[in-house]
Design an enzyme around this catalytic site. Structure first.
Site, PDB file in Angstrom:
ATOM      1  N   GLU A 149       0.953   5.680   0.207  1.00 23.40           N
ATOM      2  CA  GLU A 149       0.437   6.878   0.294  1.00 23.40           C
ATOM      3  C   GLU A 149       1.143   8.004  -0.399  1.00 23.40           C
ATOM      4  O   GLU A 149       2.526   7.888  -0.912  1.00 23.40           O
ATOM      5  CB  GLU A 149       0.640   7.546   1.826  1.00 23.40           C
ATOM      6  CG  GLU A 149      -0.137   6.348   2.823  1.00 23.40           C
ATOM      7  CD  GLU A 149      -1.697   6.233   2.585  1.00 23.40           C
ATOM      8  OE1 GLU A 149      -2.169   7.080   1.885  1.00 23.40           O
ATOM      9  OE2 GLU A 149      -2.125   5.068   2.968  1.00 23.40           O
ATOM     10  N   HIS A 177      -5.189   4.860   6.410  1.00 27.91           N
ATOM     11  CA  HIS A 177      -4.596   5.506   5.323  1.00 27.91           C
ATOM     12  C   HIS A 177      -3.036   5.780   5.720  1.00 27.91           C
ATOM     13  O   HIS A 177      -2.409   6.804   5.283  1.00 27.91           O
ATOM     14  CB  HIS A 177      -5.142   6.983   5.399  1.00 27.91           C
ATOM     15  CG  HIS A 177      -6.588   6.875   4.399  1.00 27.91           C
ATOM     16  ND1 HIS A 177      -6.698   6.714   3.117  1.00 27.91           N
ATOM     17  CD2 HIS A 177      -7.752   7.286   4.972  1.00 27.91           C
ATOM     18  CE1 HIS A 177      -7.964   6.507   2.915  1.00 27.91           C
ATOM     19  NE2 HIS A 177      -8.745   6.744   3.904  1.00 27.91           N
ATOM     20  N   ASP A 216      -2.710  -0.225   6.329  1.00 26.54           N
ATOM     21  CA  ASP A 216      -3.700  -0.442   5.195  1.00 26.54           C
ATOM     22  C   ASP A 216      -3.159  -2.053   4.591  1.00 26.54           C
ATOM     23  O   ASP A 216      -4.069  -2.727   4.103  1.00 26.54           O
ATOM     24  CB  ASP A 216      -3.636   0.438   4.113  1.00 26.54           C
ATOM     25  CG  ASP A 216      -4.431   1.677   4.730  1.00 26.54           C
ATOM     26  OD1 ASP A 216      -5.134   1.605   5.927  1.00 26.54           O
ATOM     27  OD2 ASP A 216      -4.763   2.694   3.912  1.00 26.54           O
ATOM     28  N   ASP A 245       0.928  -1.189  -0.129  1.00 27.68           N
ATOM     29  CA  ASP A 245      -0.046  -0.154  -0.108  1.00 27.68           C
ATOM     30  C   ASP A 245       0.987   1.166   0.042  1.00 27.68           C
ATOM     31  O   ASP A 245       2.180   1.154   0.734  1.00 27.68           O
ATOM     32  CB  ASP A 245      -0.933  -0.236   1.391  1.00 27.68           C
ATOM     33  CG  ASP A 245      -1.932   1.021   1.221  1.00 27.68           C
ATOM     34  OD1 ASP A 245      -2.975   1.036   0.550  1.00 27.68           O
ATOM     35  OD2 ASP A 245      -1.497   2.159   1.610  1.00 27.68           O
TER      36      ASP A 245
END
Length: 587
Positions: free
Chosen positions: A26, A165, A170, A24
């Site tokens: 960001e 998040h 995540d 994952d």
């Protein structure tokens, strides 16, 4: 009995043996071309066991927007001392090496990772990728979750981590979702990575359960026949690898809806192994013609062709017929539909004033409207003698038999005339009709030498070395063989000539093979790298034949139909380009 270990290609890769890296990211925004990564989190798992975790903040070298900081909790201060992507990305690749990447809405994460590869000058490894979002859409109903967001799915599968998040959190939640989804598909008979990657709810469990029908099929080129419980042929197909192709009918790789109905009725698959892909294609045509399988659409009406005939009578005319006869008439075709054949006739009538009536002419009939318009010399009234009409017929016969130059000049003059009158729609319609005419004429001119030749032996290099050798007699595939690499191909040529099918000359008005088969063989003969080894007959292509005019018209018609609001003047100008034809002879 000796046990035989099946290959991984037969079994697929067991999910328990697959190493997944659930990742994952960001970022500072949604565009990988304009935004940077701020955090990477990943979890490595195999057989339900966590093997390791990877987490790092990344300095994106740009300010993090305020709303992104509120969403993720990652601030400029947090990433100020973090490594740049040039350091973080290679470290992630080392962690993920040899694995299958998994992400929720994988398109987002993978696009950022590929952009990072470009920015750092690092080759992107050929990762297999699974998207838990795509799987969830097939496996999790609206009754279970209001949507397929990661937070909603985490609740469905009772994840031990709440998505917030942050990349690693995540990724951990996505691991739990992945395991929950794998458990569900396992009860539906999905046990390999290949099946999981192609899973779709459109493929029913009953369809998947019939995978065993491919188990005994060979990895070889050839034809396969799906049969029902009464041994009726449902479908005929061809492939370079029969087993691999048949297996796709039980997965999401097969998108045709009618194939699901076919598989539901199938009880067996019969393979027909062939020496070469060409032989497989020919056998497919013959089997479809023989069995008329209900689920095949192509080639089922291979014998329902039409020809345009210039009749052999005192005042010849054009007609559409279903059979070529030995009656000294001129024929072009075949055409695949009556519409195409009629368009060809209409094109001839645009440039050649042949009569269009069908009655027997005595010379005492009343002139029709076409005669009054100057579109017919009116032989029915005696206004045009037999000799004068013969000159008109000769123009049409030349176009049919192999000289389209005069017809092409008349077409261009007619198009120029209509363009000068700004009748562009009429010009385009005539041009399209004329293309049907020259296609039919070129088709018959190209097929004639092959069907007349008593024997053509040709060869081309095989993919694995050696030669693919083909024997064609009267337009029918009589035999084919592959000579081994390093062997003398002429030995195999002589053997093929002795063992090939005996094809007697067809009776007048008949053919030794389906038209589609002869055309298939002709395309193979004309392909790059094919060499004519022996020819018993003649191979000619008229210099001024319809093929030249066809090559001239095809691009203009294609452009006119592909471009919305196409420039009529440009289209007409393109149609006047000059094509070139070839002239080949062998004896």
């Amino acid at each position: 009995m000796q046990a035989i270990q099946a290959t991984f290609d037969d079994l697929g890769t067991r999910l328990a043996d697959v190493t997944f890296v659930v990742v994952d990211l960001e970022s500072t925004g949604g565009s990988p071309a304009q935004c940077g990564i701020t955090e990477i989190g990943a979890v490595k798992v195999r057989a339900g066991v966590v093997l390791g975790e990877f987490q790092t903040l990344v300095n994106p070298a740009e300010p993090i927007p305020a709303f992104i900081s509120v969403l993720t909790g990652i601030t400029d201060a947090m990433v100020a001392e973090a490594p740049r992507i040039e350091s973080a990305f290679p470290a992630f690749l080392e962690f993920a090496a040899g694995s299958v990447l998994v992400a929720h809405n994988a398109g987002f994460d993978i696009s950022f990772l590929k952009a990072a590869a470009v920015r750092t000058g690092t080759p992107w490894p050929d990762f297999d990728v699974l998207d838990t979002l795509t799987l969830a859409r097939h496996l999790v109903t609206r009754d279970e979750a209001p949507n397929h967001k990661l937070s909603s799915l985490a609740r469905v599968f009772a994840s031990g981590t709440t998505p917030d998040h942050r990349a690693l959190h995540d990724a951990r939640a996505t691991v739990d979702v992945l395991h929950g989804l794998i458990e569900r598909v396992g009860s539906l008979g999905v046990h390999t990575l290949e099946e999981l990657a192609s899973y779709t709810s459109r493929v029913s469990p009953a369809q998947r359960r019939k995978r065993f029908l491919a188990d005994s099929l060979p990895h070889a080129p050839g034809v396969y026949l799906f049969k029902d419980a009464d041994s009726r042929v449902l479908y005929v197909g061809t492939s370079r690898d029969i087993r691999s192709r048949v297996r796709t009918y039980f997965t999401a790789s097969e998108q045709r809806s009618r194939m699901a109905d076919m598989v539901r009725l199938a009880h067996a698959v019969t393979p027909v192994v062939c020496q070469t892909p060409l032989e497989a294609q020919v056998r497919e045509l013959r089997l479809i013609d023989e069995h008329k399988p209900r689920f095949n659409r192509r080639s089922k009406n291979a014998r329902r062709h039409l020809w345009v005939k210039l009749t052999n009578e005192r005042f010849p005319r054009l007609s559409i017929v279903r059979q070529v006869r030995e009656d000294r008439a001129h024929y072009i075709g075949p055409f695949r539909s009556r519409m195409q054949a009629q368009a060809a006739i209409d094109a001839v009538h645009e440039i050649v004033p042949l009569r269009q009536c069908t009655q027997r002419i005595t010379g005492k009939e009343t002139a029709c409207a076409l005669a009054e318009l100057g579109r017919c010399g009116s032989p029915c009234t005696g206004s045009q003698s037999h000799d004068d009409y013969a000159h008109v017929v000769a123009d049409c016969a030349a176009l049919f038999a192999g000289d389209a130059r005069s017809g092409g000049d008349r077409l261009r003059a007619r198009l120029d005339e209509l363009a000068a009158q700004e009748r562009f729609e009429d010009a385009a319609r005539i041009r399209d009709r004329f293309l049907h005419l020259v296609r039919g004429a070129a088709r018959s001119q190209r097929l004639a030498p092959v069907t007349r030749a008593r024997e053509v032996v040709a060869a081309r290099r095989g993919d694995a070395g050696g030669w693919e050798i083909v024997c064609i007699r009267h337009g029918r595939l009589a035999g084919t063989v592959v000579s081994p690499r390093g062997a003398d191909p002429m030995v195999h040529v002589r053997l093929l000539q002795v063992t090939a099918e005996v094809v007697p000359p067809p009776a007048p008005g008949s053919a030794a093979a389906l038209v589609e088969e002869t055309e298939l063989l002709l395309r193979w003969l004309e392909a790059p790298g094919v060499r004519i080894v022996e020819l018993d007959g003649s191979w000619t292509c008229p210099v001024g034949g319809a093929g030249a005019l066809r090559h001239e018209l095809e691009p203009a018609v294609a452009a006119a139909h592909e471009v919305v609001g196409f420039d009529r003047d440009a289209g007409l100008e393109a149609s006047r380009g000059r094509g070139r034809d070839r002239h080949r002879r062998a004896g």
